[in-house]
Design an enzyme around this catalytic site. Structure first.
Site, mmCIF file in Angstrom:
data_model
loop_
_atom_site.group_PDB
_atom_site.id
_atom_site.type_symbol
_atom_site.label_atom_id
_atom_site.label_comp_id
_atom_site.label_asym_id
_atom_site.label_seq_id
_atom_site.Cartn_x
_atom_site.Cartn_y
_atom_site.Cartn_z
ATOM 1 N N LYS A 10 -9.742 7.526 1.056
ATOM 2 C CA LYS A 10 -10.212 6.137 0.971
ATOM 3 C C LYS A 10 -11.655 5.977 1.432
ATOM 4 C CE LYS A 10 -5.597 4.056 1.530
ATOM 5 N NZ LYS A 10 -4.825 5.284 1.702
ATOM 6 N N HIS A 49 -3.247 8.238 5.359
ATOM 7 C CA HIS A 49 -3.400 6.890 4.817
ATOM 8 C C HIS A 49 -4.825 6.409 5.108
ATOM 9 C CE1 HIS A 49 -2.064 3.181 3.107
ATOM 10 N NE2 HIS A 49 -2.220 2.489 4.223
ATOM 11 N N GLU A 77 -1.895 5.797 13.118
ATOM 12 C CA GLU A 77 -1.541 6.963 12.306
ATOM 13 C C GLU A 77 -1.837 8.245 13.075
ATOM 14 O OE1 GLU A 77 -2.008 8.784 7.796
ATOM 15 O OE2 GLU A 77 -3.409 7.230 8.447
ATOM 16 N N HIS A 94 -9.656 1.577 -0.850
ATOM 17 C CA HIS A 94 -8.204 1.439 -0.763
ATOM 18 C C HIS A 94 -7.689 0.863 -2.073
ATOM 19 C CE1 HIS A 94 -4.246 0.936 0.520
ATOM 20 N NE2 HIS A 94 -4.413 0.363 1.702
ATOM 21 N N PHE A 131 1.732 -3.223 4.042
ATOM 22 C CA PHE A 131 2.082 -4.513 4.629
ATOM 23 C C PHE A 131 3.582 -4.757 4.442
ATOM 24 C CE2 PHE A 131 -2.351 -6.655 3.940
ATOM 25 C CZ PHE A 131 -2.863 -5.904 4.969
ATOM 26 N N CYS A 180 0.810 -1.231 0.000
ATOM 27 C CA CYS A 180 0.000 0.000 0.000
ATOM 28 C C CYS A 180 0.842 1.279 0.000
ATOM 29 C CB CYS A 180 -0.947 -0.012 1.194
ATOM 30 S SG CYS A 180 -1.831 -1.579 1.365
#
Length: 412
Positions: free
Chosen positions: A336, A304, A315, A341, A400, A164
């Site tokens: 998002k 994010h 975050e 996403h 990830f 991502c």
């Protein structure tokens, strides 16, 4: 070592809420959700039966029949977005020299659909029936490869694959290529199309996706206490980065400058962020240091903001550590909530959105925020798009594997 300034002179997108920059920006500022029932395959037996698909997209509107068959969907998205960014920037490649213009576009997953399709062929019909085009359609680097072929660009060409964080890494790496004097201009961003039976099943079974099958359009709710996972999206976001003086000399429209890039590793867990968002903190601080900016010079953060429990909380914690009391004065929102996403394309699309925020002086909203979370207590622009002074934007992407990437855009 050379240290050239880097401008952004062209933008292009393919997203679930609009193909083309004007359509995307209009929907983003209006708070429009791109979610709906999955149409690309029969999802009846899946735990999650909705996603944010790119709508009203016909490959033959953009490619001839042969190209449409040969180009995997994620590659098509890359080429379409790159063509828009190239047209938008008005760069004369012949005048600049094709060897001075490059492509750095990443994909987190690549051609997942063709892998599924050809695996079925192998199992049912045998190895001799597997397509000779399997590998060229599958590999992630065909996005920048086919983009460079389509546009005749012979400069630096590469592909980053960092889940991502991919799109933001691509922008940051292309930024450094121009800063070092290795290219005059670079198309950079990310592309993805992983709304497939295997993709949805894999993310659903690891409990990453929201399961609000009864209400897809409100499923993605970043920073809201009742968030339960992310909404899978697809698309591409590409921007033209250009050496600043070159852009200025030719009278190009400059959306903003790329001024800072940070990228770190959590070295913690394959999917969960590090405690206190420690890796994200260092990524943001590295970008600020690179930009030679103080934290209080940032007015808006394109977060994010995945709508997962851990990401949104950590975050927020990371921003508090980095910005201190200023964290409560800046605006932070998640695209998002509307686009879903986009995995490897997320940073590319959100980078485009960040520059449009700078250009139009508007922070897009975070939609579907319905319940206050005491652990997520910053200003997430939940009341709708906000007209506000914006001189610098920070865009975050975390992937990830513990990959973190941050870029900072500033008004030229």
């Amino acid at each position: 070592m050379a240290n050239y300034r880097v401008a952004v002179t062209g933008l292009g997108v393919v997203t679930p809420i609009g193909i083309s920059v004007p359509n995307f920006w209009s929907a983003l500022t209006a708070g429009k959700s791109g979610a709906g029932p999955i149409t690309q395959f029969d999802a009846t037996n899946h735990k999650v039966r909705f996603a944010a698909e790119v709508k009203d997209y016909n490959p033959e509107d953009y490619f001839d029949k042969k190209e449409a068959r040969r180009f995997e969907r994620f590659v098509q998205f890359s080429v379409v977005a790159a063509r828009e960014a190239m047209k938008d920037c008005g760069l004369d490649v012949q005048k600049v020299g094709s060897e001075n213009v490059g492509v750095y576009i990443g994909s987190g997953i690549g051609g997942l659909s063709v892998m599924e399709e050809q695996t079925q062929v192998l199992l049912e019909k045998g190895p001799d029936r597997v397509s000779a085009l399997l590998i060229p359609r599958l590999i992630a680097n065909m996005a920048p490869g086919q983009t460079s072929i389509s546009l005749g660009l012979k400069g630096p060409n590469s592909c980053v694959v960092t889940a991502c964080a991919t799109g933001t890494h691509a922008i940051g790496d292309a930024f450094n290529i121009i800063r070092r004097g290795q290219a005059v201009a670079m198309l950079a961003g990310g592309t993805e199309s992983a709304i497939t039976p295997l993709g949805i099943a894999g993310f659903a079974n690891m409990h990453a996706l929201s399961r609000r099958n009864d209400s897809p359009m409100t499923a993605s709710r970043p920073f809201s206490k009742d968030r339960d996972g992310f909404l899978m999206g697809e698309g591409a976001g590409v921007m033209m980065l250009e050496e600043y003086e070159h852009a200025k000399a030719r009278g190009a429209r400059i959306y903003g400058e790329v001024v800072g890039y940070g990228f770190t590793a959590d070295a913690h867990h394959i999917t969960a962020p590090a405690p206190e968002g420690e890796g994200a903190q260092r990524s943001m601080r590295m970008a600020l240091k690179d930009a030679e900016m103080a934290p209080n010079e940032i007015e808006y953060v394109n977060a994010h903001g995945t709508s997962t429990e851990l990401n949104d909380k950590l975050e927020t914690i990371a921003m508090k550590h980095v910005f201190g009391e200023h964290a409560y004065k800046l605006a932070a929102s998640s695209n998002k909530s509307m686009t879903g996403h986009l995995l490897g394309a997320a940073g590319g699309v959100e980078g485009v959105a960040s520059l449009l925020s700078l250009h139009h002086q508007i922070a897009p909203p975070t939609i579907n925020y319905s319940e206050k979370d005491p652990e997520c207590d910053l200003d997430y622009v939940t009341e709708g798009a906000r007209k506000m002074p914006i001189s610098a934007v920070m865009s975050n992407s975390f992937g990830f594997g513990g990959h973190n990437a941050t870029v900072i855009f500033r008004k030229a």
